[in-house]
Design an enzyme around this catalytic site. Sequence first.
Site, PDB file in Angstrom:
ATOM      1  N   LYS A  52       0.833  -1.210   0.000  1.00 37.95           N
ATOM      2  CA  LYS A  52       0.000   0.000   0.000  1.00 37.95           C
ATOM      3  C   LYS A  52       0.867   1.260   0.000  1.00 37.95           C
ATOM      4  O   LYS A  52       0.493   2.297  -0.556  1.00 37.95           O
ATOM      5  CB  LYS A  52      -0.974  -0.015   1.179  1.00 37.95           C
ATOM      6  CG  LYS A  52      -2.298  -0.658   0.841  1.00 37.95           C
ATOM      7  CD  LYS A  52      -2.290  -2.150   0.758  1.00 37.95           C
ATOM      8  CE  LYS A  52      -2.451  -2.808  -0.533  1.00 37.95           C
ATOM      9  NZ  LYS A  52      -2.468  -4.280  -0.460  1.00 37.95           N
ATOM     10  N   ARG A 273      -0.960 -17.665  -3.744  1.00 38.73           N
ATOM     11  CA  ARG A 273      -0.128 -18.057  -2.603  1.00 38.73           C
ATOM     12  C   ARG A 273      -0.661 -19.373  -2.049  1.00 38.73           C
ATOM     13  O   ARG A 273      -1.843 -19.682  -2.235  1.00 38.73           O
ATOM     14  CB  ARG A 273      -0.146 -16.964  -1.519  1.00 38.73           C
ATOM     15  CG  ARG A 273       0.523 -15.690  -1.996  1.00 38.73           C
ATOM     16  CD  ARG A 273       0.547 -14.628  -0.914  1.00 38.73           C
ATOM     17  NE  ARG A 273       1.320 -14.981   0.260  1.00 38.73           N
ATOM     18  CZ  ARG A 273       2.640 -14.827   0.377  1.00 38.73           C
ATOM     19  NH1 ARG A 273       3.346 -14.349  -0.637  1.00 38.73           N
ATOM     20  NH2 ARG A 273       3.255 -15.159   1.497  1.00 38.73           N
ATOM     21  N   HIS A 444     -23.090  14.890   4.153  1.00 38.77           N
ATOM     22  CA  HIS A 444     -22.969  15.430   2.791  1.00 38.77           C
ATOM     23  C   HIS A 444     -21.832  16.446   2.751  1.00 38.77           C
ATOM     24  O   HIS A 444     -21.687  17.231   3.689  1.00 38.77           O
ATOM     25  CB  HIS A 444     -24.274  16.126   2.397  1.00 38.77           C
ATOM     26  CG  HIS A 444     -24.218  16.760   1.047  1.00 38.77           C
ATOM     27  ND1 HIS A 444     -24.229  16.029  -0.117  1.00 38.77           N
ATOM     28  CD2 HIS A 444     -24.111  18.062   0.672  1.00 38.77           C
ATOM     29  CE1 HIS A 444     -24.153  16.851  -1.147  1.00 38.77           C
ATOM     30  NE2 HIS A 444     -24.083  18.099  -0.704  1.00 38.77           N
TER      31      HIS A 444
HETATM   32  P1  FAD Z   1       2.032 -14.538   7.742  1.00 39.65           P
HETATM   33  O1  FAD Z   1       1.787 -13.101   7.759  1.00 39.65           O
HETATM   34  O2  FAD Z   1       2.554 -15.155   6.497  1.00 39.65           O
HETATM   35  O3  FAD Z   1       3.022 -14.844   8.953  1.00 39.65           O
HETATM   36  C1  FAD Z   1       3.570 -16.103   9.170  1.00 39.65           C
HETATM   37  C2  FAD Z   1       4.870 -15.937   9.910  1.00 39.65           C
HETATM   38  O4  FAD Z   1       5.313 -17.220  10.331  1.00 39.65           O
HETATM   39  C3  FAD Z   1       6.002 -15.370   9.047  1.00 39.65           C
HETATM   40  O5  FAD Z   1       6.534 -14.221   9.673  1.00 39.65           O
HETATM   41  C4  FAD Z   1       7.028 -16.491   8.975  1.00 39.65           C
HETATM   42  O6  FAD Z   1       8.356 -16.012   8.976  1.00 39.65           O
HETATM   43  C5  FAD Z   1       6.711 -17.271  10.239  1.00 39.65           C
HETATM   44  N1  FAD Z   1       7.085 -18.689  10.164  1.00 39.65           N
HETATM   45  C6  FAD Z   1       6.709 -19.589   9.216  1.00 39.65           C
HETATM   46  N2  FAD Z   1       7.220 -20.804   9.514  1.00 39.65           N
HETATM   47  C7  FAD Z   1       7.932 -20.649  10.659  1.00 39.65           C
HETATM   48  C8  FAD Z   1       8.705 -21.546  11.441  1.00 39.65           C
HETATM   49  N3  FAD Z   1       8.817 -22.841  11.131  1.00 39.65           N
HETATM   50  N4  FAD Z   1       9.317 -21.063  12.546  1.00 39.65           N
HETATM   51  C9  FAD Z   1       9.190 -19.747  12.899  1.00 39.65           C
HETATM   52  N5  FAD Z   1       8.478 -18.863  12.180  1.00 39.65           N
HETATM   53  C10 FAD Z   1       7.843 -19.317  11.077  1.00 39.65           C
HETATM   54  N6  FAD Z   1      -4.061  -9.149   3.081  1.00 39.65           N
HETATM   55  C11 FAD Z   1      -4.959  -8.205   3.391  1.00 39.65           C
HETATM   56  O7  FAD Z   1      -5.865  -8.464   4.185  1.00 39.65           O
HETATM   57  N7  FAD Z   1      -4.897  -6.954   2.834  1.00 39.65           N
HETATM   58  C12 FAD Z   1      -3.929  -6.616   1.960  1.00 39.65           C
HETATM   59  O8  FAD Z   1      -3.907  -5.476   1.489  1.00 39.65           O
HETATM   60  C13 FAD Z   1      -2.958  -7.583   1.619  1.00 39.65           C
HETATM   61  N8  FAD Z   1      -1.979  -7.287   0.752  1.00 39.65           N
HETATM   62  C14 FAD Z   1      -1.030  -8.227   0.475  1.00 39.65           C
HETATM   63  C15 FAD Z   1      -0.023  -7.895  -0.428  1.00 39.65           C
HETATM   64  C16 FAD Z   1       0.942  -8.819  -0.742  1.00 39.65           C
HETATM   65  C17 FAD Z   1       2.037  -8.450  -1.703  1.00 39.65           C
HETATM   66  C18 FAD Z   1       0.918 -10.110  -0.135  1.00 39.65           C
HETATM   67  C19 FAD Z   1       1.984 -11.122  -0.438  1.00 39.65           C
HETATM   68  C20 FAD Z   1      -0.083 -10.453   0.744  1.00 39.65           C
HETATM   69  C21 FAD Z   1      -1.075  -9.516   1.058  1.00 39.65           C
HETATM   70  N9  FAD Z   1      -2.121  -9.811   1.929  1.00 39.65           N
HETATM   71  C22 FAD Z   1      -3.059  -8.870   2.214  1.00 39.65           C
HETATM   72  C23 FAD Z   1      -2.238 -11.131   2.568  1.00 39.65           C
HETATM   73  C24 FAD Z   1      -1.709 -11.086   4.029  1.00 39.65           C
HETATM   74  O9  FAD Z   1      -0.368 -10.668   4.008  1.00 39.65           O
HETATM   75  C25 FAD Z   1      -1.835 -12.443   4.670  1.00 39.65           C
HETATM   76  O10 FAD Z   1      -3.165 -12.897   4.589  1.00 39.65           O
HETATM   77  C26 FAD Z   1      -1.436 -12.395   6.142  1.00 39.65           C
HETATM   78  O11 FAD Z   1      -0.124 -11.941   6.296  1.00 39.65           O
HETATM   79  C27 FAD Z   1      -1.570 -13.779   6.774  1.00 39.65           C
HETATM   80  O12 FAD Z   1      -1.189 -13.732   8.109  1.00 39.65           O
HETATM   81  P2  FAD Z   1      -0.629 -15.024   8.853  1.00 39.65           P
HETATM   82  O13 FAD Z   1      -0.382 -14.614  10.250  1.00 39.65           O
HETATM   83  O14 FAD Z   1      -1.519 -16.174   8.596  1.00 39.65           O
HETATM   84  O15 FAD Z   1       0.739 -15.383   8.121  1.00 39.65           O
HETATM   85  P1  NAD Z   2      -4.728 -14.278  -6.798  1.00 42.34           P
HETATM   86  O1  NAD Z   2      -5.301 -15.610  -6.520  1.00 42.34           O
HETATM   87  O2  NAD Z   2      -5.420 -13.079  -6.341  1.00 42.34           O
HETATM   88  O3  NAD Z   2      -4.544 -14.112  -8.382  1.00 42.34           O
HETATM   89  C1  NAD Z   2      -3.796 -15.002  -9.139  1.00 42.34           C
HETATM   90  C2  NAD Z   2      -4.176 -14.793 -10.598  1.00 42.34           C
HETATM   91  O4  NAD Z   2      -3.249 -15.501 -11.396  1.00 42.34           O
HETATM   92  C3  NAD Z   2      -5.563 -15.335 -10.940  1.00 42.34           C
HETATM   93  O5  NAD Z   2      -6.252 -14.347 -11.658  1.00 42.34           O
HETATM   94  C4  NAD Z   2      -5.268 -16.567 -11.784  1.00 42.34           C
HETATM   95  O6  NAD Z   2      -6.264 -16.828 -12.754  1.00 42.34           O
HETATM   96  C5  NAD Z   2      -3.943 -16.186 -12.424  1.00 42.34           C
HETATM   97  N1  NAD Z   2      -3.090 -17.303 -12.834  1.00 42.34           N
HETATM   98  C6  NAD Z   2      -2.839 -18.449 -12.156  1.00 42.34           C
HETATM   99  N2  NAD Z   2      -1.929 -19.201 -12.837  1.00 42.34           N
HETATM  100  C7  NAD Z   2      -1.610 -18.509 -13.959  1.00 42.34           C
HETATM  101  C8  NAD Z   2      -0.733 -18.740 -15.047  1.00 42.34           C
HETATM  102  N3  NAD Z   2       0.023 -19.841 -15.107  1.00 42.34           N
HETATM  103  N4  NAD Z   2      -0.651 -17.817 -16.029  1.00 42.34           N
HETATM  104  C9  NAD Z   2      -1.414 -16.671 -15.957  1.00 42.34           C
HETATM  105  N5  NAD Z   2      -2.255 -16.397 -14.950  1.00 42.34           N
HETATM  106  C10 NAD Z   2      -2.352 -17.302 -13.952  1.00 42.34           C
HETATM  107  O7  NAD Z   2      -3.226 -14.362  -6.248  1.00 42.34           O
HETATM  108  P2  NAD Z   2      -2.150 -13.232  -5.971  1.00 42.34           P
HETATM  109  O8  NAD Z   2      -2.463 -12.010  -6.732  1.00 42.34           O
HETATM  110  O9  NAD Z   2      -0.830 -13.905  -6.162  1.00 42.34           O
HETATM  111  O10 NAD Z   2      -2.351 -12.952  -4.438  1.00 42.34           O
HETATM  112  C11 NAD Z   2      -2.214 -14.017  -3.484  1.00 42.34           C
HETATM  113  C12 NAD Z   2      -3.096 -13.807  -2.306  1.00 42.34           C
HETATM  114  O11 NAD Z   2      -2.572 -12.772  -1.487  1.00 42.34           O
HETATM  115  C13 NAD Z   2      -4.516 -13.331  -2.647  1.00 42.34           C
HETATM  116  O12 NAD Z   2      -5.358 -14.395  -2.986  1.00 42.34           O
HETATM  117  C14 NAD Z   2      -4.928 -12.691  -1.364  1.00 42.34           C
HETATM  118  O13 NAD Z   2      -5.360 -13.690  -0.481  1.00 42.34           O
HETATM  119  C15 NAD Z   2      -3.634 -12.084  -0.861  1.00 42.34           C
HETATM  120  N6  NAD Z   2      -3.560 -10.626  -1.226  1.00 42.34           N
HETATM  121  C16 NAD Z   2      -4.546  -9.802  -0.791  1.00 42.34           C
HETATM  122  C17 NAD Z   2      -4.503  -8.460  -1.111  1.00 42.34           C
HETATM  123  C18 NAD Z   2      -5.584  -7.560  -0.621  1.00 42.34           C
HETATM  124  O14 NAD Z   2      -6.342  -7.973   0.253  1.00 42.34           O
HETATM  125  N7  NAD Z   2      -5.691  -6.328  -1.126  1.00 42.34           N
HETATM  126  C19 NAD Z   2      -3.471  -7.951  -1.881  1.00 42.34           C
HETATM  127  C20 NAD Z   2      -2.489  -8.816  -2.321  1.00 42.34           C
HETATM  128  C21 NAD Z   2      -2.548 -10.165  -1.980  1.00 42.34           C
END
Ligand code: FAD
Ligand code: NAD
Length: 465
Positions: A52, A273, A444
Site C-alpha cells: 500500500k 499463494r 454530505h
Molecule cells: P504470515 O503473515 O505469512 O506470517 C507467518 C509468519 O510465520 C512469518 O513471519 C514467517 O516467517 C513465520 N514462520 C513460518 N514458519 C515458521 C517456522 N517454522 N518457525 C518460525 N516462524 C515461522 N491481506 C490483506 O488483508 N490486505 C492486503 O492489502 C494484503 N496485501 C497483500 C499484499 C501482498 C504483496 C501479499 C503477499 C499479501 C497480502 N495480503 C493482504 C495477505 C496477508 O499478508 C496475509 O493474509 C497475512 O499476512 C496472513 O497472516 P498469517 O499470520 O496467517 O501469516
Molecule cells: P490471486 O489468486 O489473487 O490471483 C492469481 C491470478 O493468477 C488469478 O487471476 C489466476 O487466474 C492467475 N493465474 C494463475 N496461474 C496462472 C498462469 N500460469 N498464467 C497466468 N495467470 C495465472 O493471487 P495473488 O495475486 O498472487 O495474491 C495471493 C493472495 O494474497 C490473494 O489471494 C490474497 O489472499 C492475498 N492478497 C490480498 C490483497 C488484498 O487484500 N488487497 C493484496 C495482495 C494479496
Amino acid sequence: MNPISTTLLVIGGGPGGYVAAIRAGQLGIKTIVVEAAQLGGTCLNIGCIPSKALIHAAEEFDKAQHYASGSAIGISASAPSIDLARTVQWKDGIVKRLTGGVGALLKKNDVQVINGFARILDGKTVEVKQADGELVRIRCEHLLLAAGSEAVELPFMPYGGMVVSSTEALSPGTVPQQLVVVGAGYIGLELGTAYRKLGAEVTVVEAADRILPAYDAELTKPVGAAIKRLGIDLRLGTSVLGLNAGGDGVRVREANGEETLLSCDRVLVAVGRRPRTGGWGLESLELDMNGRAVRIDDQCRTSMRNVWAIGDLAGEPMLAHRAMAQGEMVAEIIAGKRRHFTPNAIPAVCFTDPEVVVVGLSPGEAEKAGFDAISANFPFAANGRAMTIESTDGFVRVVARRDNHLILGWQAVGRGVSELSAAFGQSIELGATLEDIAGTIHAHPTLGEAVQEAALRALGHALHI
Ligand code: FAD
Ligand code: NAD
C-alpha cells in the site's frame, strides 16, 4: 537440553500469530511466539503495508505527472521526478515503525518472543533453531500454528534473476522499462498498476478470460477500463510458456492459440499463494488437511487436541484481518471463553485504481445460495463528492432479501471505497435492512451517500438518480 515450558506456543509472528499472542498475554496466558524472520509476518514486512505504501507513492507520482501536462483544476507543475531509493527507504520506515510496535505490544503483554526457526517434534514439543545456531526445546499445553503462506512458483519459470515475486517487487532498485506481470489477481493488478504509474511499460498476462476472476464482471469493469486508460497491455486467456532463450522476454500462448514473445526486463509472477506446510515438521502431526491447507473447525481447532491453526496456513480467504480475528478468538477460547468463528462476512478489498470492495454476497452468489434477492447500484457519477475529487467512475451495489429486505451483501468500485468496507461490514453483522440504511442520515458531501442511495434505490425511491 532443558525444555522451556509454556501454556501457549505460537509458531509464526504474522497478523494471526502476534494478535493471538497479544490477546493471550492480556488474558494472563503464559505465551511464547517463535518467529523465523520478522515480527509482523508477510503482511507488515512484504505484503499489505509495503504494497500500500508503494501504491500510494506511485499514485502521488502519477498525479504530479498529470499536473505537469496541465489539469482541469488549474494546477500545473514542471517535470516531476522520483527518487526510488528514497521511496523504498520511506516505505521501509513505515514497516519498521509497525513491526517495532508489534514487538513493543508483545513485550507490554508479557509475551516472550524467540527469534528462530521452529520445527515440530510432536503436538506439544517444538525445537527452535535460533539465529546463532543454538537449539531451544519448548514444551507447551497449546500449540498454535500460524506459519502463513508463500508465493506459488511457476515450475518452468522459477524465481531468480529477472523473475521476481511480490517480495522483490516491493523493494525495487530500479523501475523496469518493460514489466510482464503474470496473473491479474490481487497482487498482479495492485503492483502492475503501481509500476505503470512509476513509468514502466506493463503487460499483464492472465490465464482466465477476465481480471480479478474472484469478483463478478460488472464490478471489475471499471478497473479494466482504468487499466486500459493507463496504458497497461492486458492479455486475457493467455498462458505463459517460459522465458525465451535470450532471457529478455517471456513466451506466451495467446487466447487464439498463437505463440508470441513479450520482451521485458523484469517478470513479476503473481499466480497465487499457498499455505506454508512444508519444511518445519508439520507433516509429522498427520493433521487432517483441506487440500494444501490445514483443516480447521469453527474454533480453529485442527484434528489434534490442543493444536490450533489460523490465518493463511488454514486456507482461503488469505487475508490479514481474517488471520487476526481468528488469532484473537483462539486466545479467548484457550482462556475459557465460549467463541466460534462464524462471521456473517469477511470484507475483501483490492487496492487497484479504482479500488474494489466486496462484503457478503454478490447478486450471483445470493442466487446460488437460494435467496430470492434484489440488488441496486448507485453510480458515483451522480455523487457530488465524487465529482469534487475528480473520480466519478464506479458505483456502490447492495444485495438484500426480497421478502424482509435483510442486507446480504455490498460491493463497491471507485476511488477511496476501501474505507466504505467498515460501514458495509457493520451493516451486515448488525443485521441491517435496506430501510435501516436508507433511514440513516449520511453526511454530505461524502462517498458514503452512495451507500444510502443504493439502499434507497433498492427500495424503489432513490433521490439523486
Ligand atoms: P504470515 O503473515 O505469512 O506470517 C507467518 C509468519 O510465520 C512469518 O513471519 C514467517 O516467517 C513465520 N514462520 C513460518 N514458519 C515458521 C517456522 N517454522 N518457525 C518460525 N516462524 C515461522 N491481506 C490483506 O488483508 N490486505 C492486503 O492489502 C494484503 N496485501 C497483500 C499484499 C501482498 C504483496 C501479499 C503477499 C499479501 C497480502 N495480503 C493482504 C495477505 C496477508 O499478508 C496475509 O493474509 C497475512 O499476512 C496472513 O497472516 P498469517 O499470520 O496467517 O501469516
Ligand atoms: P490471486 O489468486 O489473487 O490471483 C492469481 C491470478 O493468477 C488469478 O487471476 C489466476 O487466474 C492467475 N493465474 C494463475 N496461474 C496462472 C498462469 N500460469 N498464467 C497466468 N495467470 C495465472 O493471487 P495473488 O495475486 O498472487 O495474491 C495471493 C493472495 O494474497 C490473494 O489471494 C490474497 O489472499 C492475498 N492478497 C490480498 C490483497 C488484498 O487484500 N488487497 C493484496 C495482495 C494479496
